[in-house]
Design an enzyme around this catalytic site. Structure first.
Site, PDB file in Angstrom:
ATOM      1  N   GLY A 260     -35.171  -5.776  10.962  1.00  0.00           N
ATOM      2  CA  GLY A 260     -35.264  -6.519  12.211  1.00  0.00           C
ATOM      3  C   GLY A 260     -36.270  -5.891  13.157  1.00  0.00           C
ATOM      4  O   GLY A 260     -36.524  -4.684  13.103  1.00  0.00           O
TER       5      GLY A 260
ATOM      6  N   GLY B  46     -37.612  -4.761  16.999  1.00  0.00           N
ATOM      7  CA  GLY B  46     -36.938  -4.148  18.139  1.00  0.00           C
ATOM      8  C   GLY B  46     -36.826  -2.644  18.003  1.00  0.00           C
ATOM      9  O   GLY B  46     -36.239  -1.997  18.867  1.00  0.00           O
ATOM     10  N   HIS B  47     -37.389  -2.089  16.907  1.00  0.00           N
ATOM     11  CA  HIS B  47     -37.312  -0.646  16.669  1.00  0.00           C
ATOM     12  C   HIS B  47     -38.693   0.006  16.676  1.00  0.00           C
ATOM     13  O   HIS B  47     -38.876   1.090  16.136  1.00  0.00           O
ATOM     14  CB  HIS B  47     -36.628  -0.372  15.319  1.00  0.00           C
ATOM     15  CG  HIS B  47     -35.331  -1.076  15.142  1.00  0.00           C
ATOM     16  ND1 HIS B  47     -34.265  -0.860  15.974  1.00  0.00           N
ATOM     17  CD2 HIS B  47     -34.922  -2.005  14.242  1.00  0.00           C
ATOM     18  CE1 HIS B  47     -33.243  -1.627  15.590  1.00  0.00           C
ATOM     19  NE2 HIS B  47     -33.622  -2.332  14.541  1.00  0.00           N
TER      20      HIS B  47
ATOM     21  N   LYS C 249     -32.847   0.294   5.407  1.00  0.00           N
ATOM     22  CA  LYS C 249     -31.795   0.856   6.258  1.00  0.00           C
ATOM     23  C   LYS C 249     -30.470   0.181   5.900  1.00  0.00           C
ATOM     24  O   LYS C 249     -30.417  -1.040   5.671  1.00  0.00           O
ATOM     25  CB  LYS C 249     -32.128   0.612   7.740  1.00  0.00           C
ATOM     26  CG  LYS C 249     -33.475   1.215   8.165  1.00  0.00           C
ATOM     27  CD  LYS C 249     -33.655   1.295   9.663  1.00  0.00           C
ATOM     28  CE  LYS C 249     -33.657  -0.037  10.394  1.00  0.00           C
ATOM     29  NZ  LYS C 249     -34.685  -1.007   9.924  1.00  0.00           N
TER      30      LYS C 249
ATOM     31  N   ASP D 129     -29.755  -6.515   5.617  1.00  0.00           N
ATOM     32  CA  ASP D 129     -30.958  -5.937   4.999  1.00  0.00           C
ATOM     33  C   ASP D 129     -30.729  -5.632   3.524  1.00  0.00           C
ATOM     34  O   ASP D 129     -31.565  -5.942   2.679  1.00  0.00           O
ATOM     35  CB  ASP D 129     -31.353  -4.651   5.732  1.00  0.00           C
ATOM     36  CG  ASP D 129     -31.880  -4.906   7.131  1.00  0.00           C
ATOM     37  OD1 ASP D 129     -33.079  -5.181   7.274  1.00  0.00           O
ATOM     38  OD2 ASP D 129     -31.082  -4.853   8.079  1.00  0.00           O
TER      39      ASP D 129
ATOM     40  N   HIS E 104     -28.721  -0.994  17.302  1.00  0.00           N
ATOM     41  CA  HIS E 104     -28.652  -2.378  17.768  1.00  0.00           C
ATOM     42  C   HIS E 104     -27.629  -2.497  18.897  1.00  0.00           C
ATOM     43  O   HIS E 104     -27.137  -3.582  19.196  1.00  0.00           O
ATOM     44  CB  HIS E 104     -28.245  -3.310  16.626  1.00  0.00           C
ATOM     45  CG  HIS E 104     -29.033  -3.104  15.388  1.00  0.00           C
ATOM     46  ND1 HIS E 104     -28.621  -2.264  14.375  1.00  0.00           N
ATOM     47  CD2 HIS E 104     -30.234  -3.609  15.005  1.00  0.00           C
ATOM     48  CE1 HIS E 104     -29.548  -2.277  13.414  1.00  0.00           C
ATOM     49  NE2 HIS E 104     -30.531  -3.070  13.779  1.00  0.00           N
TER      50      HIS E 104
END
Lengths: 332, 332
Positions: free
Chosen positions: A53, A55-56, A104, A109, A219
């Site tokens: 995802g 956002g990291h 991860k 995932d 998250h």
């Protein structure tokens, strides 16, 4: 919600446009949301792929380049990429020697990268091996995870396996190396604030003005407990102790990552690292290499995480090998 | 106030301890708060020094190393270092070829660096030249400044002059080069939130939940006006237009810095850069090099600034030259 964005639904697409403008040295497939190396494929080199995802940042797209990833696949914010996306990346990077994917440990995932490996193998016959990262000592199961969450060690696996792939090692040895690194890393994080997912428009969790969340996930998943915000010297103990309780880090050179979660400035991260370094020294841990900064973030969350990797001469040498990516760069 | 710190009064000292632990490749004088290069002085090389108040990390300490600064002097948060500190740094780096100091245009810094140059010259006979950076187009005078404030162009001056000093150029040519770079750069910033100075314990200014400050300074100084937070595409215009109105950036290669102010994550900075790049292209500006990230910050302020430098082949070549510092690293 105050953010430098356009429509919340366009955050991934828009940020990839900016990323491509900022880094013409990588290639972005905007339709499939994949970041690729632009150098020609080397015959016999295993390709290394990761993703997850958005956002990291700089994880994962920022780690594409010489000595690290061959491609990174981006899902929407905090959402796994689809099997089709990942399969396209696998097909896009395979040079005949197979593909190693670094995943991860989040349920979505794991499922989607596994399906992608099967899809790609069925379509093109490419050999795919998977290394799972599950290094967060905070909690056993979590909001999006069975088992431990994958966090900071991911950056170290991508660097070390990427360097080994550059040396021409074969797929089986790279997978074994990746698993060894993954199993030798442990992380623990804490948050001063929540992050805010653009599509939600409000903080993922509420945290009183004087409290922090210990053991938070990247998250915004719940951690172990909340307590009053203390001095950095006390916060450092809350990160160091659970990590050292979980694995013996004495008697070997250690790679330390003191990571910011996106909203914490470098001055605080350095200050925290100073406190962490004192505790590690007192515990007889020898830090051989260290990295301080925002390397695996959680949107705009304020907070930090500590990752330690029990290394050896081989891992240090792979760590020191040249890397040329937007997010990590040295030696070349 | 939620921060990863111990006592507010110890923030500078504690963060320097952490910085020294994180970067054993530089040397920190903790008493005088000076970060030095550790490589031996090169005969005939002019030394380059900068510094200023803490709270703008990685500026300036993070830019000490090969191809950039020889020393950086740190004052308390948002407070100029004293003349004694700066004079000590000048004496500490002079290898006989003189010292160039790069100073951001704030009244306290200008006064203290000038006094330091006189002190050092009187004590040791060292020749000191000063390059002043005053690139912020937002306002003419400000809270701590007569004339324009010095912001993002400082990073570019330190990089380019540092590279030229490495080539062995003499003090007079370096000072002339530094002034040329300084005069060729323009910046404009905006904030979504205030920063919080640790010793104050509360935000420097109040900003309603739906407003942003356009033209903010890196210490939270007031900008031009406030308005409702709009989409990134509109915010980009508010940065690009005043910069382009102030200097002609067409007909030459441009170095662009899209900078975060400390609390804004990389995903938003990339997204903003995408919007800025579109506007620059439409305006006929050719971006030859670009840098996106947190390079000159304002503690935990959320927001970003744009810096453009009108370059030429010489400046691009100096920009591309190897640099090995904690904050900027490439080519070596």
């Amino acid at each position: 919600m105050k953010k430098l964005i356009n429509r919340p639904d366009d955050v991934l697409a828009d940020s990839l446009v900016g990323y491509a403008s900022a880094h013409p040295e990588v290639r972005v497939d905007h339709e499939r949301r994949i970041v690729y190396r632009t150098e020609p494929k080397e015959r016999g080199k295993v390709a290394v792929v990761s993703g997850g995802g958005t956002g990291h940042e700089p994880l994962h797209g920022g780690y594409v380049g010489r000595g690290m990833l061959d491609a990174a696949v981006a899902g929407e914010v905090f959402t796994s990429p689809t099997p089709d996306q990942v399969a396209a990346a696998i097909a896009g990077v395979d040079g005949g020697a197979g593909v190693l994917q670094i995943v991860k440990n989040y349920t979505g995932d794991v499922m989607n990268f596994d399906m992608a490996a099967e899809l790609a193998a069925a379509e093109t016959g490419v050999q795919v091996e998977t290394v799972l990262v599950a290094d967060d000592v905070a909690v056993e199961d979590s909001l999006f995870t069975a088992g431990r969450r994958g966090v900071g060690t991911t950056v170290l696996v991508e660097k070390i396996v990427g360097a080994a792939a550059e040396e021409g090692r074969d797929l089986a040895s790279l997978a074994a190396l990746g698993r060894r690194v993954s199993e030798s890393g442990r992380s623990m994080g804490m948050a001063l604030t929540s992050c805010t997912v653009p599509a939600a428009g409000k903080p993922t969790f509420e945290l009183p003005d004087d409290e922090m969340e210990i053991g938070v996930g990247i998250h915004g998943e719940p951690g172990r407990h909340r307590e009053k915000v203390g001095p950095a010297s006390e916060i450092a103990k809350l990160l160091v102790e659970p990590v050292l309780d979980d694995l013996d880090f004495t008697g070997a050179p250690v790679i330390a990552l003191l990571n910011g979660l996106g909203g914490t400035p470098l001055i605080e991260l350095y200050l925290m690292y100073g406190e962490v370094a004192k505790l590690l020294e007192a515990a007889g841990v020898t830090v051989a290499r260290r990295l301080v900064g925002n390397y695996i973030t959680s949107l705009d969350m304020a907070g930090s995480s500590l990752t330690l990797l029990r290394a050896d001469d081989e891992l240090l040498s792979l760590w020191d090998a040249p890397v040329v990516t937007p997010g990590l760069r040295w030696g070349a």
